[in-house]
Scaffold this motif. Structure first.
Motif, short mmCIF file in Angstrom:
data_model
loop_
_atom_site.label_atom_id
_atom_site.label_comp_id
_atom_site.label_asym_id
_atom_site.label_seq_id
_atom_site.Cartn_x
_atom_site.Cartn_y
_atom_site.Cartn_z
N VAL A 253 2.18 5.92 -5.51
CA VAL A 253 1.35 5.07 -4.65
C VAL A 253 2.22 4.05 -3.93
CG1 VAL A 253 -0.54 3.43 -4.59
CG2 VAL A 253 -0.65 5.34 -6.12
N PHE A 254 3.16 3.43 -4.65
CA PHE A 254 3.98 2.40 -4.02
C PHE A 254 4.87 3.00 -2.95
CE2 PHE A 254 3.63 -0.27 -8.07
CZ PHE A 254 2.45 -0.79 -7.61
N SER B 119 -1.74 8.44 3.72
CA SER B 119 -3.02 7.94 3.20
C SER B 119 -3.54 8.86 2.10
CB SER B 119 -4.05 7.86 4.33
OG SER B 119 -3.56 7.07 5.36
N LEU C 136 9.35 -5.71 4.41
CA LEU C 136 8.36 -5.58 3.34
C LEU C 136 8.44 -4.21 2.69
CD1 LEU C 136 5.28 -7.41 4.74
CD2 LEU C 136 6.78 -8.07 2.92
N LEU D 96 1.68 5.74 -10.23
CA LEU D 96 1.63 4.45 -9.53
C LEU D 96 2.88 4.26 -8.67
CD1 LEU D 96 -0.33 2.20 -9.31
CD2 LEU D 96 0.88 0.96 -11.03
N ILE E 102 2.70 3.49 0.08
CA ILE E 102 2.42 2.23 0.78
C ILE E 102 3.66 1.73 1.51
CG2 ILE E 102 1.82 -0.18 0.35
CD1 ILE E 102 -0.20 0.75 -1.62
N HIS F 17 3.78 3.45 4.69
CA HIS F 17 2.87 2.80 5.64
C HIS F 17 3.52 1.58 6.27
CE1 HIS F 17 -0.88 4.88 5.80
NE2 HIS F 17 -0.93 5.01 4.49
N TYR F 18 4.23 0.79 5.46
CA TYR F 18 4.90 -0.39 6.01
C TYR F 18 5.95 0.01 7.04
CZ TYR F 18 2.91 -3.25 2.26
OH TYR F 18 2.07 -3.90 1.41
N ALA G 110 -1.50 8.44 -1.01
CA ALA G 110 -1.80 7.20 -1.73
C ALA G 110 -3.11 7.33 -2.50
CB ALA G 110 -1.88 6.02 -0.75
N LEU G 111 -4.13 7.92 -1.86
CA LEU G 111 -5.43 8.00 -2.53
C LEU G 111 -5.38 8.96 -3.72
CD1 LEU G 111 -7.86 7.92 0.48
CD2 LEU G 111 -7.35 6.14 -1.16
N PHE H 286 0.62 9.21 9.18
CA PHE H 286 -0.40 8.29 8.67
C PHE H 286 -1.36 9.00 7.74
CE2 PHE H 286 -4.70 6.64 8.95
CZ PHE H 286 -4.51 5.33 8.58
N LEU I 39 5.89 2.65 8.85
CA LEU I 39 5.13 3.11 10.02
C LEU I 39 4.66 1.93 10.86
CD1 LEU I 39 4.74 6.08 10.46
CD2 LEU I 39 2.42 5.87 9.66
N LEU I 40 4.33 0.83 10.19
CA LEU I 40 3.89 -0.38 10.90
C LEU I 40 5.06 -1.24 11.34
CD1 LEU I 40 0.94 -1.33 8.58
CD2 LEU I 40 0.73 -0.92 10.98
N ASN J 254 9.04 -3.99 -1.15
CA ASN J 254 8.03 -3.30 -1.96
C ASN J 254 8.70 -2.26 -2.86
OD1 ASN J 254 5.25 -3.02 -2.52
ND2 ASN J 254 5.32 -1.02 -1.52
N TYR K 267 8.47 -3.62 -6.59
CA TYR K 267 7.41 -2.91 -7.30
C TYR K 267 7.92 -1.64 -7.96
CZ TYR K 267 3.37 -5.69 -6.23
OH TYR K 267 2.46 -6.68 -6.20
#
Lengths: 167, 111
Positions: free
Chosen positions: A38-39, A12, A54, A35, A42, A45-46, A15-16, A8, A48-49, A58, A62
């Motif tokens: 970044v995608f 994060s 998605l 970019l 993210i 993260h999906y 991404a930042l 996580f 991980l969740l 993504n 994207y």
């Protein structure tokens, strides 16, 4: 700190940093590449969740389709980075201050919200993100918006052709 | 993972997008920052859906609460794809007419 937490924090920070590099790089091609990073973060993260559908969508939509479109347009124009005009210094400072104020307001709001306390987002478990369950909901409860979105795509396609064609 | 961390991450990504829109003049970079903001919102929606799903799973073993948020993210992606195609066509047309992608050239609209 388990491997989930480490992932996580890694995603994060990635991404930042990549989002900041989108702004800071002078060359638009480098911005597009950052970019895409970044995608990817993210999408991580999906995963991980446990929102696997998605995450894949993504990546395909994207990072695959939209960013290639951006790259094509940039290469079509071939803008030389040396002559790219910058906003003057005062406007840049004002923009950064305005964004910082917005972030401060948001963070203080979240800190005050007592209903967020002790709530956690479920990691790695739960089956609502799997494609079978999402597909069942999409074709039963959300079938009308799904069909309307095809009309939206058709109109977007026609609009892009009409706007983009030489007259 | 506490939901606050996801909120802070999404807020920071969103603010970076806003700062990009405010400080850059290149139309393509501005467009990319809008995509960044959309993705921050998507991430927050998925995190909240997992939060509500986790609360509902305590009482009901196979609860489907929160699935509509993930479908909402799917529809946001659909709309974003359509928006990008039209927006890039507009940028190409603007470049063809003005030979520049500087958004400040667009202020001639006011005359």
């Amino acid at each position: 700190m388990g491997i989930t937490q480490s992932l996580f924090w890694f995603l994060s920070v990635l991404a930042l940093v990549a989002a900041l590099m989108v702004l800071l790089s002078k060359n638009p091609v480098h911005s597009v590449l950052w970019l895409i990073v970044v995608f990817f973060a993210i999408s991580g993260h999906y995963i991980l969740l446990n929102a696997q559908f998605l995450a894949i969508v993504n990546l395909i939509v994207y990072a695959g389709a939209i960013m290639v479109l951006f790259l094509f347009v940039i290469m079509l124009m071939n803008p030389n980075t040396e002559t790219e005009p910058r906003k003057n210094f005062l406007v840049q400072i004002a923009g950064i201050v305005a964004g910082g104020c917005l972030l401060t307001v948001f963070i203080s709001l979240v800190k005050q919200a007592s209903e967020m306390n002790n709530k956690t987002a479920l990691l790695k478990t739960g089956n609502i993100g799997l494609i079978g369950n999402l597909g069942k909901a999409l074709f039963s409860d959300f079938v009308v918006p799904f069909e309307i979105s095809s009309v939206l795509f058709l109109s977007a396609m026609v609009g892009a052709v009409v706007i983009g064609k030489k007259n | 993972m506490p939901i606050q961390y996801y909120i802070y991450l999404a807020l920071t990504l969103f603010t970076i997008g806003i700062i990009g829109v405010l400080t850059r003049r290149n139309a393509i970079i501005i467009f990319m920052c809008i995509e960044l903001m959309l993705n921050a919102v998507n991430l927050l929606l998925v995190a909240f859906s997992k939060m509500h799903n986790g609360i509902a799973l305590v009482t009901n073993k196979d609860s489907m609460v929160g699935i509509d948020a993930q479908l909402f993210v799917f529809f946001i992606m659909v709309v974003a794809a359509a928006e990008v195609s039209v927006g890039l066509a507009i940028i190409v047309m603007m470049y063809r007419n003005t030979h520049s992608i500087d958004v400040n050239f667009l202020n001639r609209l006011k005359n």
